[in-house]
Design a protein around this motif. Structure first.
Motif, PDB file in Angstrom:
ATOM      1  N   LEU A 145      -8.068  -0.776   2.389  1.00  0.00           N
ATOM      2  CA  LEU A 145      -8.352   0.641   2.614  1.00  0.00           C
ATOM      3  C   LEU A 145      -7.096   1.490   2.416  1.00  0.00           C
ATOM      4  N   ALA A 146      -5.984   1.061   2.990  1.00  0.00           N
ATOM      5  CA  ALA A 146      -4.731   1.811   2.845  1.00  0.00           C
ATOM      6  C   ALA A 146      -4.299   1.876   1.380  1.00  0.00           C
ATOM      7  N   SER A 147      -4.482   0.783   0.652  1.00  0.00           N
ATOM      8  CA  SER A 147      -4.080   0.736  -0.757  1.00  0.00           C
ATOM      9  C   SER A 147      -4.925   1.675  -1.602  1.00  0.00           C
ATOM     10  N   ILE A 148      -6.232   1.661  -1.378  1.00  0.00           N
ATOM     11  CA  ILE A 148      -7.116   2.525  -2.157  1.00  0.00           C
ATOM     12  C   ILE A 148      -6.841   3.991  -1.852  1.00  0.00           C
ATOM     13  N   PRO A 188       0.782  -1.236   0.000  1.00  0.00           N
ATOM     14  CA  PRO A 188       0.000   0.000   0.000  1.00  0.00           C
ATOM     15  C   PRO A 188       0.820   1.295   0.000  1.00  0.00           C
ATOM     16  N   SER A 189       2.081   1.243  -0.378  1.00  0.00           N
ATOM     17  CA  SER A 189       2.898   2.455  -0.364  1.00  0.00           C
ATOM     18  C   SER A 189       3.610   2.608  -1.697  1.00  0.00           C
ATOM     19  N   LEU A 190       3.376   3.738  -2.368  1.00  0.00           N
ATOM     20  CA  LEU A 190       3.940   3.964  -3.690  1.00  0.00           C
ATOM     21  C   LEU A 190       4.775   5.247  -3.697  1.00  0.00           C
ATOM     22  N   ASP A 191       5.900   5.213  -4.384  1.00  0.00           N
ATOM     23  CA  ASP A 191       6.777   6.384  -4.409  1.00  0.00           C
ATOM     24  C   ASP A 191       6.492   7.263  -5.629  1.00  0.00           C
ATOM     25  N   PHE A 192       5.230   7.689  -5.744  1.00  0.00           N
ATOM     26  CA  PHE A 192       4.834   8.644  -6.767  1.00  0.00           C
ATOM     27  C   PHE A 192       4.441   9.956  -6.105  1.00  0.00           C
ATOM     28  N   PHE A 193       4.431  11.020  -6.895  1.00  0.00           N
ATOM     29  CA  PHE A 193       3.989  12.312  -6.386  1.00  0.00           C
ATOM     30  C   PHE A 193       2.478  12.326  -6.184  1.00  0.00           C
ATOM     31  N   ASP A 194       1.997  13.210  -5.352  1.00  0.00           N
ATOM     32  CA  ASP A 194       0.561  13.420  -5.210  1.00  0.00           C
ATOM     33  C   ASP A 194      -0.028  13.807  -6.569  1.00  0.00           C
ATOM     34  N   ARG A 195      -1.126  13.162  -6.922  1.00  0.00           N
ATOM     35  CA  ARG A 195      -1.868  13.460  -8.156  1.00  0.00           C
ATOM     36  C   ARG A 195      -0.982  13.391  -9.404  1.00  0.00           C
ATOM     37  N   GLN A 196      -0.054  12.461  -9.405  1.00  0.00           N
ATOM     38  CA  GLN A 196       0.841  12.309 -10.557  1.00  0.00           C
ATOM     39  C   GLN A 196       0.092  11.781 -11.785  1.00  0.00           C
ATOM     40  N   PHE A 197      -0.988  11.036 -11.529  1.00  0.00           N
ATOM     41  CA  PHE A 197      -1.754  10.429 -12.616  1.00  0.00           C
ATOM     42  C   PHE A 197      -3.183  10.960 -12.619  1.00  0.00           C
ATOM     43  N   GLU A 198      -3.768  10.976 -13.802  1.00  0.00           N
ATOM     44  CA  GLU A 198      -5.157  11.398 -13.904  1.00  0.00           C
ATOM     45  C   GLU A 198      -6.112  10.252 -13.592  1.00  0.00           C
ATOM     46  N   LEU A 199      -5.715   9.038 -13.935  1.00  0.00           N
ATOM     47  CA  LEU A 199      -6.580   7.869 -13.757  1.00  0.00           C
ATOM     48  C   LEU A 199      -5.737   6.668 -13.347  1.00  0.00           C
TER      49      LEU A 199
END
Length: 224
Positions: A160-163, A129-140
């Motif tokens: 829940l944590a993953s979603i 459940p933890s990803l090293d991307f920026f906030d709102r990096q993707f649209e979908l």
């Protein structure tokens, strides 16, 4: 992840369009594919000039290793499907052999694209459940055959944590299917929807035009 515990199973762009109700506008957005495995979705989208980053822990392995695992598990999977044909809707595929051929073609297309896609940063070894991307990096974000499907193996807290993490990195999240492996609805769904609604997210359970598991024709759409 141990590769011998994985059963690679690839789906196509056409299946993704049906599973996630992907419009032309959706296809032109910046997409995160979660749990894509050996799907040909990324390869086909890239050929069409679209932007997809796929994440899956299976991407820690080489193309040769994934290919060996595909070959090692294929006959077992198709045999199980043939033994339980009444559990499936044979609309998108005529029978188990046609399904198997489609899966092999999808996985072969993935494997041809995989090494160059890794170099380009389109296939990343990442785990919820933890990803090293920026906030709102993707649209979908589209999440295929992972969350809810493995409710017996993955806890409610993990779901829940993953979603919430997917919602951190993407403006909208779509999850398919909402059934467990035994074809029963996930017991987590109502509570997840309630938690997300309380957190200010808009949720919709939407019927889609894709059904292979009996009753598995719904996705969860979540937006800010």
């Amino acid at each position: 992840m141990k590769l011998e515990e994985v059963v690679p199973w690839g789906r196509t762009l056409e299946e993704y369009k049906l599973m996630f109700l992907l419009s032309a506008a959706d296809l032109n957005s910046n997409i995160l594919g979660c749990g894509d495995g050996p799907a040909s979705f990324n390869a086909q989208m890239t050929e069409l000039g679209h932007s997809v980053v796929s994440i899956d822990p299976i991407y820690q392995f080489s193309a040769e290793e994934i290919d060996r695992r595909v070959r090692a598990t294929y006959e077992t999977v198709i045999s199980q499907v043939k033994q339980n044909q009444d559990r499936y809707i044979w609309k998108n595929f005529r029978d188990a052999d046609e399904l198997g051929n489609a899966r092999l073609k999808a996985m072969e297309k993935f494997l041809l694209d995989y090494e160059s896609g890794k170099v380009a940063g389109r296939y990343l070894d990442r785990s919820l459940p933890s990803l090293d991307f920026f906030d709102r990096q993707f649209e979908l974000c589209v999440c295929s055959h992972l969350l809810f499907l493995y409710s017996e193996q993955l806890s409610f807290d993990f779901h829940l944590a993953s979603i919430l993490e997917l919602l951190r990195v993407a403006l909208e999240v779509r999850i398919f299917p909402l059934l467990k492996l035994d074809l029963q609805p996930s017991s987590y769904l109502d509570s997840i929807v309630r938690e997300l609604s309380n957190a200010g997210y808009h949720t919709q359970v939407i019927a889609v035009d894709y059904e292979f598991q009996k009753g598995g024709n719904q996705m969860l759409k979540i937006s800010r």
